[in-house]
Write an enzyme that holds these catalytic residues in place. Structure first.
Site, PDB file in Angstrom:
ATOM      1  N   LYS A 148      -3.082   8.573   2.735  1.00  0.00           N
ATOM      2  CA  LYS A 148      -4.321   8.429   3.530  1.00  0.00           C
ATOM      3  C   LYS A 148      -4.135   8.997   4.941  1.00  0.00           C
ATOM      4  O   LYS A 148      -5.084   9.513   5.529  1.00  0.00           O
ATOM      5  CB  LYS A 148      -4.764   6.962   3.594  1.00  0.00           C
ATOM      6  CG  LYS A 148      -5.229   6.384   2.258  1.00  0.00           C
ATOM      7  CD  LYS A 148      -6.402   7.121   1.655  1.00  0.00           C
ATOM      8  CE  LYS A 148      -7.037   6.340   0.512  1.00  0.00           C
ATOM      9  NZ  LYS A 148      -8.025   7.151  -0.245  1.00  0.00           N
ATOM     10  N   TYR A 164       0.851  -1.205   0.000  1.00  0.00           N
ATOM     11  CA  TYR A 164       0.000   0.000   0.000  1.00  0.00           C
ATOM     12  C   TYR A 164       0.885   1.253   0.000  1.00  0.00           C
ATOM     13  O   TYR A 164       0.517   2.294  -0.529  1.00  0.00           O
ATOM     14  CB  TYR A 164      -0.950  -0.019   1.198  1.00  0.00           C
ATOM     15  CG  TYR A 164      -2.180   0.850   1.015  1.00  0.00           C
ATOM     16  CD1 TYR A 164      -3.077   0.618  -0.029  1.00  0.00           C
ATOM     17  CD2 TYR A 164      -2.447   1.911   1.880  1.00  0.00           C
ATOM     18  CE1 TYR A 164      -4.201   1.416  -0.197  1.00  0.00           C
ATOM     19  CE2 TYR A 164      -3.565   2.706   1.723  1.00  0.00           C
ATOM     20  CZ  TYR A 164      -4.432   2.448   0.680  1.00  0.00           C
ATOM     21  OH  TYR A 164      -5.549   3.242   0.521  1.00  0.00           O
TER      22      TYR A 164
HETATM   23  O1  0WD Z   1     -10.586  -1.499  -1.326  1.00  0.00           O
HETATM   24  C1  0WD Z   1     -10.968  -0.444  -1.766  1.00  0.00           C
HETATM   25  N1  0WD Z   1     -11.481  -0.353  -2.978  1.00  0.00           N
HETATM   26  C2  0WD Z   1     -10.877   0.786  -0.910  1.00  0.00           C
HETATM   27  C3  0WD Z   1     -10.941   2.025  -1.462  1.00  0.00           C
HETATM   28  C4  0WD Z   1     -10.658   0.587   0.539  1.00  0.00           C
HETATM   29  C5  0WD Z   1     -10.603   1.816   1.281  1.00  0.00           C
HETATM   30  C6  0WD Z   1     -10.647   3.033   0.670  1.00  0.00           C
HETATM   31  N2  0WD Z   1     -10.812   3.126  -0.697  1.00  0.00           N
HETATM   32  C7  0WD Z   1     -10.850   4.458  -1.280  1.00  0.00           C
HETATM   33  C8  0WD Z   1      -9.886   4.711  -2.410  1.00  0.00           C
HETATM   34  O2  0WD Z   1      -8.581   4.928  -1.939  1.00  0.00           O
HETATM   35  C9  0WD Z   1     -10.514   5.963  -3.003  1.00  0.00           C
HETATM   36  O3  0WD Z   1     -10.161   7.085  -2.213  1.00  0.00           O
HETATM   37  O4  0WD Z   1     -12.106   4.697  -1.836  1.00  0.00           O
HETATM   38  C10 0WD Z   1     -12.009   5.697  -2.830  1.00  0.00           C
HETATM   39  C11 0WD Z   1     -12.728   5.209  -4.077  1.00  0.00           C
HETATM   40  O5  0WD Z   1     -12.049   4.127  -4.618  1.00  0.00           O
HETATM   41  P1  0WD Z   1     -12.749   2.898  -5.385  1.00  0.00           P
HETATM   42  O6  0WD Z   1     -14.193   3.107  -5.489  1.00  0.00           O
HETATM   43  O7  0WD Z   1     -12.215   1.683  -4.761  1.00  0.00           O
HETATM   44  O8  0WD Z   1     -12.049   2.945  -6.819  1.00  0.00           O
HETATM   45  P2  0WD Z   1     -12.442   3.565  -8.238  1.00  0.00           P
HETATM   46  O9  0WD Z   1     -13.743   3.083  -8.689  1.00  0.00           O
HETATM   47  O10 0WD Z   1     -11.258   3.279  -9.136  1.00  0.00           O
HETATM   48  O11 0WD Z   1     -12.515   5.122  -7.961  1.00  0.00           O
HETATM   49  C12 0WD Z   1     -11.401   5.932  -7.671  1.00  0.00           C
HETATM   50  C13 0WD Z   1     -11.382   7.040  -8.671  1.00  0.00           C
HETATM   51  C14 0WD Z   1     -10.589   6.913  -9.939  1.00  0.00           C
HETATM   52  O12 0WD Z   1     -10.702   5.849 -10.620  1.00  0.00           O
HETATM   53  P3  0WD Z   1      -9.435   5.340 -11.548  1.00  0.00           P
HETATM   54  O13 0WD Z   1      -9.493   3.882 -11.251  1.00  0.00           O
HETATM   55  O14 0WD Z   1      -9.839   5.747 -12.909  1.00  0.00           O
HETATM   56  O15 0WD Z   1      -8.128   5.959 -11.093  1.00  0.00           O
HETATM   57  O16 0WD Z   1     -10.730   8.192  -8.270  1.00  0.00           O
HETATM   58  C15 0WD Z   1     -10.799   9.048  -9.394  1.00  0.00           C
HETATM   59  C16 0WD Z   1     -11.021   8.202 -10.588  1.00  0.00           C
HETATM   60  O17 0WD Z   1     -12.301   8.293 -11.031  1.00  0.00           O
HETATM   61  N3  0WD Z   1      -9.604   9.798  -9.650  1.00  0.00           N
HETATM   62  C17 0WD Z   1      -9.660  11.108  -9.903  1.00  0.00           C
HETATM   63  N4  0WD Z   1     -10.698  11.964  -9.936  1.00  0.00           N
HETATM   64  C18 0WD Z   1     -10.442  13.220 -10.247  1.00  0.00           C
HETATM   65  N5  0WD Z   1      -9.206  13.673 -10.527  1.00  0.00           N
HETATM   66  C19 0WD Z   1      -8.350  11.493 -10.179  1.00  0.00           C
HETATM   67  C20 0WD Z   1      -8.156  12.844 -10.488  1.00  0.00           C
HETATM   68  N6  0WD Z   1      -6.919  13.335 -10.760  1.00  0.00           N
HETATM   69  N7  0WD Z   1      -7.540  10.409 -10.086  1.00  0.00           N
HETATM   70  C21 0WD Z   1      -8.318   9.382  -9.763  1.00  0.00           C
END
Ligand code: 0WD
Length: 255
Positions: free
Chosen positions: A162, A155
């Protein structure tokens, strides 16, 4: 239920229908909120626009949260469509792939900067930009992970980002609290999403949770969405600056 009746929410971080932010958006819609969507870049437009249509979004705008001008544009549109914003969901994180494996000590300066900027500073930038149009009693939530407080293999820099995010939640809660605005984080257990697929050994983490967590199962996007509903509704009026764990209880374990 109508927990968010009459409330306007702006959502950052829907990438597809597996995203945590998608489940949150659905729960918010079901509870009477009006939603506005943003997506990180052109590549995601074709995924997020249909989601915005499905959930009757008032707008769907491109916004790279590392760009102040993109953020400003969303504020302009939110002001025009909503007047005031009651809920802001920050569900965004990014670190260069090469920084999410191996030894943390090898993290390049640039990868560190990018991870901290997109995953932590962006919450500060959003709060600053939206402050003028937040309603009384507005609620801001962000998503974090246990890797901020304990070492989780691979991580790496995201854990450090975080930690900065969770600390920012406390400082922001203190700054914005005078106007009734609350800022909280949800620390979600591991869920298989696009972002998670970037972390090496993610499947092993999932099976560890099933085996060891008090609830003996992994959490779902819907589990997180229900906690988000609590934090963004008046049910949590007295809660701010907090990190709420939605992780099947894994964080309480010692040996
Ligand atoms: O296990 C998990 N999935 C966990 C996620 C456990 C605990 C926390 N999280 C957090 C992540 O760290 C994140 O902060 O939850 C949040 C959402 O994550 P998610 O739903 O797991 O993942 P995803 O559907 O990929 O959404 C995150 C999105 C990005 O997706 P991609 O995969 O394309 O990087 O964050 C957005 C983007 O849509 N993102 C941005 N949005 C605006 N500007 C940018 C940016 N520069 N970079 C990434």
């Amino acid at each position: 239920m109508d927990l968010l009746k009459g409330k306007n929410a702006v959502i950052f971080g829907v990438a597809n229908d597996k995203s945590i932010a998608y489940a949150i958006s659905k729960a918010f819609k079901e509870n009477g909120a009006t939603l506005g969507f943003t997506y990180a870049g052109e590549a995601l437009k074709k995924r997020v626009e249909p989601i915005s249509e499905e959930l009757n979004g008032a707008f769907c705008l491109q916004c790279d949260v590392s760009k102040d001008e993109d953020i400003a544009l969303t504020v302009e549109v939110a002001k025009e469509k909503f007047g005031k914003v009651d809920i802001l969901v920050h569900s965004v994180a990014f670190a260069p792939q090469e920084a999410l494996k191996g030894r943390f000590v090898d993290t390049p300066r640039d990868a560190f900067k990018i991870a901290l900027d997109i995953s932590a500073y962006s919450l500060v930038a959003l709060c600053k930009a939206y402050e003028p149009i937040f309603s009384q009693n507005a609620s801001v939530i962000t998503l974090t992970y246990y890797g901020s407080v304990k070492v989780v293999q691979n991580y790496n820099v995201m854990g450090v980002a975080k930690a900065a995010l969770e600390s920012s939640v406390r400082y922001l809660a203190n700054d914005l609290g005078g106007n009734g605005v609350r800022v909280n984080a949800i620390s979600a257990g591991p869920i298989k999403t696009l972002a998670a697929s970037g972390i090496s050994g993610f499947r092993t983490i999932l099976s560890q949770i099933e085996e060891r967590a008090p609830l003996k199962r992994n959490v779902t996007q819907e589990d997180v969405a229900k906690a988000a509903l609590f934090l963004c509704s008046d049910l949590s009026n007295g809660v701010t600056g907090d990190v709420l764990y939605v992780d099947s209880g894994y964080n309480i374990l010692g040996l």
